[in-house]
Design an enzyme around this catalytic site. Structure first.
Site, PDB file in Angstrom:
ATOM      1  N   ASN A 125     -93.652 -21.756 -48.110  1.00  0.00           N
ATOM      2  CA  ASN A 125     -94.774 -20.937 -47.637  1.00  0.00           C
ATOM      3  C   ASN A 125     -94.696 -19.598 -48.353  1.00  0.00           C
ATOM      4  OD1 ASN A 125     -96.628 -19.419 -46.243  1.00  0.00           O
ATOM      5  ND2 ASN A 125     -95.460 -19.337 -44.326  1.00  0.00           N
TER       6      ASN A 125
ATOM      7  N   LYS B 279     -96.789 -17.224 -48.366  1.00  0.00           N
ATOM      8  CA  LYS B 279     -97.471 -16.138 -47.639  1.00  0.00           C
ATOM      9  C   LYS B 279     -98.393 -15.373 -48.604  1.00  0.00           C
ATOM     10  CE  LYS B 279     -93.570 -16.099 -44.547  1.00  0.00           C
ATOM     11  NZ  LYS B 279     -92.895 -15.448 -43.461  1.00  0.00           N
TER      12      LYS B 279
ATOM     13  N   HIS C 126     -99.077 -20.890 -37.846  1.00  0.00           N
ATOM     14  CA  HIS C 126     -97.879 -20.112 -38.194  1.00  0.00           C
ATOM     15  C   HIS C 126     -97.798 -18.910 -37.249  1.00  0.00           C
ATOM     16  CE1 HIS C 126     -95.153 -17.502 -40.435  1.00  0.00           C
ATOM     17  NE2 HIS C 126     -94.728 -18.599 -41.029  1.00  0.00           N
TER      18      HIS C 126
ATOM     19  N   GLU D  64     -97.254 -15.920 -37.750  1.00  0.00           N
ATOM     20  CA  GLU D  64     -97.960 -14.714 -38.221  1.00  0.00           C
ATOM     21  C   GLU D  64     -99.457 -14.826 -37.940  1.00  0.00           C
ATOM     22  OE1 GLU D  64     -96.313 -14.817 -42.170  1.00  0.00           O
ATOM     23  OE2 GLU D  64     -94.357 -14.312 -41.338  1.00  0.00           O
TER      24      GLU D  64
ATOM     25  N   GLU E 231     -90.172 -23.064 -35.751  1.00  0.00           N
ATOM     26  CA  GLU E 231     -89.810 -21.792 -36.369  1.00  0.00           C
ATOM     27  C   GLU E 231     -89.593 -20.737 -35.292  1.00  0.00           C
ATOM     28  OE1 GLU E 231     -91.267 -21.635 -40.667  1.00  0.00           O
ATOM     29  OE2 GLU E 231     -92.905 -20.915 -39.447  1.00  0.00           O
TER      30      GLU E 231
ATOM     31  N   GLY F 202     -88.025 -14.374 -41.595  1.00  0.00           N
ATOM     32  CA  GLY F 202     -87.979 -13.200 -42.460  1.00  0.00           C
ATOM     33  C   GLY F 202     -86.965 -12.154 -42.011  1.00  0.00           C
TER      34      GLY F 202
ATOM     35  N   SER G  73     -85.572 -18.166 -42.104  1.00  0.00           N
ATOM     36  CA  SER G  73     -84.462 -17.718 -42.954  1.00  0.00           C
ATOM     37  C   SER G  73     -83.586 -18.864 -43.451  1.00  0.00           C
ATOM     38  CB  SER G  73     -83.615 -16.656 -42.227  1.00  0.00           C
ATOM     39  OG  SER G  73     -84.402 -15.533 -41.914  1.00  0.00           O
TER      40      SER G  73
HETATM   41  C1  PEP Z   1     -91.904 -18.846 -42.627  1.00  0.00           C
HETATM   42  O1  PEP Z   1     -92.575 -17.839 -42.588  1.00  0.00           O
HETATM   43  O2  PEP Z   1     -92.451 -19.959 -42.424  1.00  0.00           O
HETATM   44  C2  PEP Z   1     -90.468 -18.716 -42.885  1.00  0.00           C
HETATM   45  C3  PEP Z   1     -89.675 -19.680 -42.499  1.00  0.00           C
HETATM   46  O3  PEP Z   1     -90.048 -17.564 -43.502  1.00  0.00           O
HETATM   47  P1  PEP Z   1     -88.531 -17.183 -43.949  1.00  0.00           P
HETATM   48  O4  PEP Z   1     -87.945 -18.404 -44.595  1.00  0.00           O
HETATM   49  O5  PEP Z   1     -88.701 -16.055 -44.899  1.00  0.00           O
HETATM   50  O6  PEP Z   1     -87.819 -16.810 -42.703  1.00  0.00           O
END
Ligand code: PEP
Length: 259
Positions: free
Chosen positions: A12, A14, A99, A101, A171, A177, A217
């Protein structure tokens, strides 16, 4: 992982990378990946890079294209929005929906996300439905309740014969992040609960086919432990998907876990 589910590693991106950058990154991923297969690999650049992505990937069956969002309606007066048909025309196969966000900054509700899931399936796009708790929800012991509400809310009216096209991404919001990852045990506990809900909702055979990704992460240093868990069928990768070497290392971890 069991039940012959094929691991899936999805990046992803973003709101990162212009289309020139996207071309460079996808080419670097292809070069790094070589002819490795056995794992589904998906890149989800911003909308503006999908056409470039489709061109670069035209000759590769190894890597598929995903989008990060879409609108539920087929067309009309929805300024700034993109439909499932528009994505399909660019050879997009997957779409990330719900997601955290989108839920947080764009106030997307489970109802809206559900409409998008249904519209995606109608157009033969595979939805990657994201669910996950916030830190305060985990701390107050509400993780499974939150995940169940988001999961079942997102899957309302999904027909059983299309359910295996859906991918779930667990998630935990506090891990996205932030550099904080759920331990493999913490993640597996939630993945196993999701598996039970999927079996209840669609029957055991279908529930066992649906892939459940972990996101938050995930990086080469922590992937092996997570991907070894029974119900963790891959990863949705943010930060580490912006670097070809890290991203392909995650694909290699998944290949190793499925061997
Ligand atoms: C995400 O936003 O789907 C995600 C998993 O981000 P990160 O790997 O940066 O934590």
């Amino acid at each position: 992982m069991s039940n012959n589910r094929k691991y899936l590693i999805a990046g992803n991106w973003k709101m990162n990378k212009t289309s020139a950058d996207a071309e460079e990154l996808i080419k670097a991923i292809l070069l790094e990946l070589g002819d490795k297969n056995g794992v589904s690999v998906v890149v989800c650049p911003p909308y503006t890079s999908l056409e470039t992505g489709a061109k670069v990937l035209a000759e590769s069956s190894n890597v598929q294209l995903g989008a990060q969002n879409m609108h539920a309606k087929a067309s009309g007066a929805y300024t700034g929005e993109i439909s499932a048909a528009m994505l399909r025309q660019l050879y997009v196969n997957f779409v990330i929906l719900g997601h955290s966000e989108r839920r947080e900054y764009f106030s997307e509700s489970d109802e809206e996300i559900n409409e998008k899931v249904l519209a995606a399936l109608e157009s033969n796009l595979k939805p990657i439905l994201c669910v996950g708790e916030k830190l305060e929800e985990r701390e107050s012991g509400d993780t499974l309740k939150v995940v169940e509400t988001q999961l079942l809310g997102g899957l309302v009216n999904v027909p059983e014969d299309k359910a295996d096209q859906v991918v779930i991404a667990y998630e935990p919001v506090w891990a996205i992040g932030t550099g904080k990852t759920a331990t493999p045990e913490m993640a597996q506990e939630v993945h196993a609960a999701i598996r039970v809900l999927l079996r209840d909702r669609f029957g055991k055979a279908t529930g066992d086919k649906i892939r459940i990704l972990y996101g938050g992460s995930m990086k080469p240093e922590n992937a092996d432990g997570l991907l070894a868990k029974e119900d963790i069928d891959g990863g949705l990768i943010g930060g580490a998907s912006l670097d070809a070497k890290s991203f392909v290392k995650l694909v290699e971890s998944a290949a190793k876990a499925s061997a």
